[in-house]
Design a protein around this motif. Structure first.
Motif, PDB file in Angstrom:
ATOM      1  N   ASN A 104      62.791  57.830 -36.600  1.00  0.00           N
ATOM      2  CA  ASN A 104      62.156  58.673 -37.610  1.00  0.00           C
ATOM      3  C   ASN A 104      61.646  59.953 -36.967  1.00  0.00           C
ATOM      4  O   ASN A 104      61.062  59.922 -35.879  1.00  0.00           O
ATOM      5  N   ASP A 105      61.865  61.071 -37.647  1.00  0.00           N
ATOM      6  CA  ASP A 105      61.334  62.324 -37.133  1.00  0.00           C
ATOM      7  C   ASP A 105      59.856  62.449 -37.475  1.00  0.00           C
ATOM      8  O   ASP A 105      59.235  61.508 -37.976  1.00  0.00           O
ATOM      9  N   LYS A 106      59.284  63.606 -37.215  1.00  0.00           N
ATOM     10  CA  LYS A 106      57.853  63.819 -37.424  1.00  0.00           C
ATOM     11  C   LYS A 106      57.443  63.594 -38.875  1.00  0.00           C
ATOM     12  O   LYS A 106      56.343  63.119 -39.153  1.00  0.00           O
ATOM     13  N   VAL A 111      66.642  59.741 -38.717  1.00  0.00           N
ATOM     14  CA  VAL A 111      67.679  60.606 -38.164  1.00  0.00           C
ATOM     15  C   VAL A 111      68.411  59.867 -37.058  1.00  0.00           C
ATOM     16  O   VAL A 111      67.899  58.904 -36.480  1.00  0.00           O
ATOM     17  N   ALA A 150      62.194  62.766 -30.822  1.00  0.00           N
ATOM     18  CA  ALA A 150      62.496  62.758 -32.259  1.00  0.00           C
ATOM     19  C   ALA A 150      61.239  62.539 -33.091  1.00  0.00           C
ATOM     20  O   ALA A 150      61.096  63.120 -34.179  1.00  0.00           O
ATOM     21  N   ASN A 151      60.319  61.719 -32.608  1.00  0.00           N
ATOM     22  CA  ASN A 151      59.079  61.465 -33.349  1.00  0.00           C
ATOM     23  C   ASN A 151      58.126  62.654 -33.342  1.00  0.00           C
ATOM     24  O   ASN A 151      57.234  62.730 -34.186  1.00  0.00           O
ATOM     25  N   TYR A 153      58.929  66.036 -33.561  1.00  0.00           N
ATOM     26  CA  TYR A 153      59.345  67.245 -34.264  1.00  0.00           C
ATOM     27  C   TYR A 153      60.079  66.886 -35.551  1.00  0.00           C
ATOM     28  O   TYR A 153      60.700  65.823 -35.654  1.00  0.00           O
ATOM     29  N   TYR A 155      63.055  67.491 -38.454  1.00  0.00           N
ATOM     30  CA  TYR A 155      64.490  67.747 -38.331  1.00  0.00           C
ATOM     31  C   TYR A 155      64.792  69.232 -38.477  1.00  0.00           C
ATOM     32  O   TYR A 155      65.523  69.808 -37.684  1.00  0.00           O
ATOM     33  N   THR A 166      61.824  72.976 -34.352  1.00  0.00           N
ATOM     34  CA  THR A 166      62.431  71.839 -35.035  1.00  0.00           C
ATOM     35  C   THR A 166      63.611  71.330 -34.223  1.00  0.00           C
ATOM     36  O   THR A 166      64.135  72.036 -33.353  1.00  0.00           O
ATOM     37  N   LEU A 167      64.046  70.121 -34.527  1.00  0.00           N
ATOM     38  CA  LEU A 167      65.124  69.511 -33.766  1.00  0.00           C
ATOM     39  C   LEU A 167      66.436  70.265 -33.934  1.00  0.00           C
ATOM     40  O   LEU A 167      67.193  70.433 -32.971  1.00  0.00           O
ATOM     41  N   TYR A 203      71.136  63.519 -39.992  1.00  0.00           N
ATOM     42  CA  TYR A 203      70.364  62.616 -40.829  1.00  0.00           C
ATOM     43  C   TYR A 203      71.035  61.249 -40.843  1.00  0.00           C
ATOM     44  O   TYR A 203      72.263  61.138 -40.751  1.00  0.00           O
TER      45      TYR A 203
END
Length: 283
Positions: A104-106, A111, A150-151, A153, A155, A166-167, A203
């Motif tokens: 999971n992103d921020k 993702v 990933a956690n 920032y 997507y 952002t990623l 995603y």
């Protein structure tokens, strides 16, 4: 534990010495000197046991009855104490092609992310004695670093408009943060990160369709906004030039009608069919 340099000498002299011992032992055996022959064979074998061959970008650590003595990085034919326990370790750069992780992103969106890491052993003592298996340690810590990245920032900017990183849109900074995180985690294992890059980012499949529709809608809105801004500017310019050149004098109601017609023509998706009005605006 820190790496120490272990001094060694050229092994060619000791190879010659061992061959001399074996030759003299053969002569002694011929002339009934069995005891001397055995001693010379043992001496030659003992000398040869200290011979090591070290290739470029390779190191050899030595321990003496459990104590770390040092590391040899001099290439070629070398000789060290035969009683040392010797372990070779590669100093070449290695690639780690990480597997695709679902995290999971921020903002909590699932993702898929993967990274490629180029690394090499910098401190042989830490690599062999501070961790149980430094190759496995690099693999597990790299996966943990990618998950943390990933956690930390979002997507893209659609998810977090206030974020400057952002990623998807900040690849250079994201790769730099990943390298710093990996160097911090792998310092204990004596490993140096040469390069780390995100190789896959998307995603997750369960929300990919919805996010694609959202991106398309955002792109359409942005395009429409640009079209409207351009059309309004063109209408303003047309009215200003008509009045400035004295081509025609329009009251407010005729201006409104003209603005409406121009906006329809300029903002419409399809071509407009002209209609000839034989009367006036009021009849």
């Amino acid at each position: 534990m820190q790496e120490k340099k272990l001094t060694s000498v050229s092994g060619y002299i000791f190879v010659i010495g061992a061959l001399v011992c074996f030759g003299v032992a053969a002569l002694a055996a011929v002339y009934n000197g069995a005891l001397l022959a055995i001693l010379l064979v043992l001496a030659g074998t003992f000398i040869l046991k200290g011979i090591v061959i070290i290739y470029p970008k390779e190191g050899m650590t030595a321990t003496f009855f459990g104590d770390y003595v040092g590391t040899i990085k001099e290439t070629g034919l070398r000789w060290v104490n035969p009683l040392y326990n010797k372990v070779k370790i590669s100093l070449r750069a290695r690639n780690l092609n990480g597997q695709t992780l679902k995290v999971n992103d921020k903002m909590g969106n699932p993702v898929e992310i993967a990274a490629v890491v180029v690394w090499q052993v910098k401190d042989t003592a830490k690599a062999l004695f501070e961790v149980d298996n430094y190759v496995n340690f690099v693999q597990i810590q790299s996966e943990a670093a990618v998950r943390k990245l990933a956690n930390s920032y979002a997507y893209d900017h659609m998810e977090d408009e206030t974020s400057s990183v952002t990623l998807r849109d900040s690849t250079g900074q994201i790769n730099l943060f990943l390298e710093e995180e990996l160097n911090e985690r792998l310092e204990r294992a004596g490993v140096d990160i040469i390069e780390a890059r995100v190789s896959h980012l998307a995603y997750s499949s369960e929300i990919a369709g919805a996010m694609l529709q959202r991106q398309q809608a955002s792109a359409m809105i942005a395009a429409r906004r640009l079209i409207v801004e351009g059309a309004v500017g063109m209408v303003e310019m047309a009215l200003e030039r008509l009045e400035k050149n004295g081509v025609i004098s329009l009251d407010e109601e005729r201006k409104a009608a003209m603005v409406s017609n121009l906006l329809v023509v300029l903002c419409g998706e399809k071509s407009v069919s002209p209609v000839v009005n034989a009367g006036t605006l009021y009849n």
